[in-house]
Design a protein around this motif. Structure first.
Motif: not given
Length: 785
Positions: A344-371
């Motif tokens: 978050e930066a206040q570059l000028l009294p009238q000008l502000s900037v907000v910048s967010t970088s993100y990363i997400h890693r997921n491992k998933g499993q949905g299971s049924w023991i099926t007949p």
């Protein structure tokens, strides 16, 4: 009217000024902050529901104080269930069991809403999520400062490509200026254990502060056998950079493993009751049922066919009516890492900037023991050794992997009465999805556990890799003209989905959702005396999703036939209302109209465990209109009341027909599934700083779970309550502690909670219902809250 084609049938299975990550209590909205991504929120310590004063849209915010009145570990979605227009369902007391958790707004279901945490996109939060993660995994509930619901449309810069009908924006708490140790322990019904601890560093000098926290939940299922457990850790650091801004970094981890409850139908409920569940304690019975079903299939194919299991015959055991009455076991496993950094930066009294970088890693499993699928002889066991004789059961999984990263940046320029904003969001998402089968053995005990990630499959039915590239931008202006505030702007987006077939009969190809001009406009007029009028108009689009849940869930021929004419869902929302604030009273009333175009209906084919791909149909337009009323009243300082009522009439406007013009489903005029016309909620809260208590009630009218409205679930009223005491200065060691007791479903109502767990059909009964939890009692000891 009629829609002139059926899209496909399966053949095989920007940010408006983004809230700072370190900021948990932005100041009330002013002319310069109207309709920013973080709407008006109360300062920390206030225990009020803020009804969106100063906003041109229907917006409400609940604070951390509201969440703290609920049992620790409760989903923040349950905390906002009391707001008007919010339809929340879950089969567990915490509202966190993901297979059952559903939230919808004004007839828009969960995958048609937008969700963000500190501005970071959470995708559409579907159970088999392809582009994000559930809020109950993204952050510990104790670390949420506020939750803001926009029932009609989110701010222009919301990082979402699914927010047709509204947004939920979660804001995390800021690190404390004072070093502290915050902790709680909960014990309750069904051997529930919940522990939480947060260590605050306090200000280490130079504006550097942070916290690290850990939470653990373990509970037995309230019926049947099995458990649900979760480990979570959150860390956050903030560094102020003089008067020029600050840097915030966070890292969140979650590992959740849940044994599932059995999905029900009305027929199963009539024959076996709401307590019917998986038979995870009786593996031999599960094998027997599967063997009988396969005998029946063989004899059905040929009256003279030899039975594969001659010793068990053709008749199910007493009390078992169908193969789908009970299964052996099912589970959902999810492991997530979510991290990011914000400048978050206040570059000028009238000008502000907000910048967010993100990363997400997921491992998933949905299971049924099926007949429905047998294990062949020689199939590998978990350790790779062969299963000699095979089995009538197999272990079916749907497996997920997500690796996504992105950035959203917003710049705001204040020039007199104008506030100009421009922003952009970019995300790249690599998603893998597969359907695999693993070997189960004969015997008295199962050789695989549903709560373990599986290895050594004997068959991969299909597997695909999907790349999704998202680009969104927005331009906005807010103009203050005395008592009148006007805001207007537009956003544009392009989402490109690419499917690469790895194995099986799924689709390879590309599809794009694009609209570079989606306008919004709104106005607020201050009448004086604490009253204001507001109105807004919004257009939105929901982009196609990757994986088998969208257009890629068909054959190559089917996909090639429809990809040039399939259209993304779009909505146009107009709403207007009045708000009043006088003394301890807050009132809000709003009316709305929604024109929802190219509504895509998913028709479930067979029971969910069979894994048949659904049929995706274009149902044309949906018309929704309704009204919502909210009231908050502080009777005197310790006592407050909150109530809300909402009416929604949502109907399909067209029949579903095929390319030849034949009506497939006469949906025109029918009520949208899972859309109660009436909802009413109320809450009484007492808190004098030492003694505190809460009682809340939630009424929901009838809900349909077929598109032709011939099957429904009746109305219900649920009541929750809590009571507690805080220990003061004269309590020695216990100073700063609080003891609380809470009860969910106080009246022990027997009811169906979630509908649509396995999707919807045109008509007739469907195994797509989940029973709500009975009365449960919990006791919590807290420190530092």
């Amino acid at each position: 009217m009629t829609v002139k084609f059926m899209l496909l049938a399966g053949a095989s299975g920007l940010f408006a000024a983004a809230p700072a990550l370190a900021q948990d209590a932005p100041p009330p909205a002013t002319a310069a902050t109207i309709d920013r991504a973080a709407p008006e929120q109360p300062t920390e310590g206030e225990d009020v529901v803020v009804l969106g004063f100063g906003q041109s849209r229907q917006v409400q915010t609940v604070t951390s104080a509201d969440l703290e009145r609920l049992t620790p570990g409760t989903s923040p979605l349950k905390a906002v269930a009391k707001l008007p227009g919010v339809n929340f369902q879950s089969a567990d007391a915490f509202g966190a069991y993901e297979w059952s958790t559903r939230i919808s707004l004004r007839g828009f279901n969960q995958n048609q809403l937008g969700f963000t945490l500190d501005g970071v996109p959470l995708g559409d939060m579907s159970y088999g999520n392809v582009n994000g993660l559930h809020i109950s995994r993204a952050i510990l509930s104790e670390n949420i400062a506020s939750t803001t619901v926009a029932q009609g449309a989110g701010a222009l810069g919301t990082a979402s490509t699914s927010n047709l009908g509204g947004t939920l924006q979660f804001v995390s708490r800021a690190p404390s200026d004072t070093a502290d140790l915050v902790a709680s322990g909960t014990y309750g019904s069904d051997q529930t254990y919940r522990a939480f601890v947060r260590a605050e560093s306090g200000d280490l000098g130079g504006g550097l502060k942070g916290y690290i926290s850990y939470g653990f939940l373990k509970t037995d299922k309230w019926k049947g056998f099995g458990e649900q457990r979760q480990h979570q850790a959150n860390a956050k650091v903030v560094k102020e950079v003089g008067d020029h801004g600050k840097i915030t970094a966070f890292l969140n981890f979650s590992d959740r493993r849940e044994n599932d409850y059995q999905d029900l139908s009305l027929d199963i409920i009539r024959r076996r009751g709401l307590n019917n569940d998986n038979i995870s304690n009786d593996y031999p019975l599960a094998l027997q049922i599967a063997q009988i079903a396969q005998n029946q299939a063989a004899r059905g194919a040929s009256a003279t066919a030899a039975l594969p299991y001659p010793g068990v015959g053709l008749a199910f055991p007493a009390g078992i009516g169908t193969l789908d009455d009970v299964y052996y076991d099912a589970a959902g496993l999810r492991r997530d890492w979510l991290g990011g950094v914000t400048f978050e930066a206040q570059l000028l009294p009238q000008l502000s900037v907000v910048s967010t970088s993100y990363i997400h890693r997921n491992k998933g499993q949905g299971s049924w023991i099926t007949p429905y699928v047998a294990t062949p002889a020689g199939a590998p066991n978990a350790d790779g050794t062969p299963i000699i004789d095979g089995s009538a059961l197999s272990f079916r999984t749907t497996e997920y992997r997500i690796m996504r990263a992105g950035n959203f940046t917003n710049a705001a320029l204040e020039l007199g009465a104008n506030r100009f904003e421009v922003g952009a969001w970019y995300e790249s998402n690599a998603f893998d999805q597969a359907r695999r089968f693993y070997g189960m053995a004969d015997g008295t005990t199962a050789n695989r556990r549903a709560l373990d990630y599986q290895e050594n499959p004997f068959f991969t039915q299909w597997a695909g890799n999907y790349d999704t590239e998202t680009l969104q931008y927005h331009v906005a202006d807010t103009l203050q003209l005395g008592r009148l505030t006007i805001n207007a702007g537009w956003k544009g987006m392009r989402v490109e989905n690419k499917a690469n077939l790895l194995t099986g009969v799924l689709v390879a190809g590309k599809i794009e959702s694009k609209d570079w001009f989606l306008p919004q406009a709104g106005a607020v007029f201050a009448l004086g005396g604490g009253a204001e009028l507001f109105a807004s108009y919004t257009e939105n689009m929901r982009a196609f999703v990757s994986g088998t849940a969208g257009p890629f869930g068909t054959t190559q021929t089917g996909f090639d036939a429809i990809r040039s004419r399939i259209k993304p869902e779009t909505s146009k929302t107009a709403e207007g209302g009045v708000r009043l604030r006088a003394g301890g009273l807050q009132l809000s009333a709003v009316g709305y109209y929604i024109d929802f175009n190219d509504r895509l209906l998913t028709f479930q084919n067979g029971s969910g465990i069979q894994g048949n791909p659904p049929t995706l149909n274009n149902a044309g337009n949906v018309e929704s209109y309704g009204g919502e009323i909210s009231a908050f009243y502080r009777v005197f300082q310790p006592l407050s009341l909150f109530a809300s009522y909402s009416y929604n009439k949502a109907t399909y406007q067209d029949d579903v027909v095929n390319a030849a013009g034949t009506v497939l489903t006469a949906t025109a005029g029918k009520t949208v599934v899972d859309t109660p016309e009436h909802m009413a909620k109320g809450e009484i809260v007492y808190d004098d700083s030492r003694f505190f208590g809460r009682v809340g009630a939630d009424y929901m009218a009838k809900r349909y779970f077929t598109y032709l409205n011939d099957q429904s679930i009746g109305s219900r009223v649920l009541v929750d309550a809590s009571i507690g005491v805080r220990f003061g200065e004269n309590m020695g060691f216990f100073r700063g502690f609080a003891l609380e007791g809470s009860v969910t479903n106080l009246t022990d109502k027997k009811y169906v909670s979630t509908i649509g767990s396995n999707g919807y059909t045109a008509s007739g009964d469907n195994q797509t219902l989940l029973a709500g939890a009975p009365r449960q009692v919990f006791v919590t000891l807290r420190r530092g809250f």
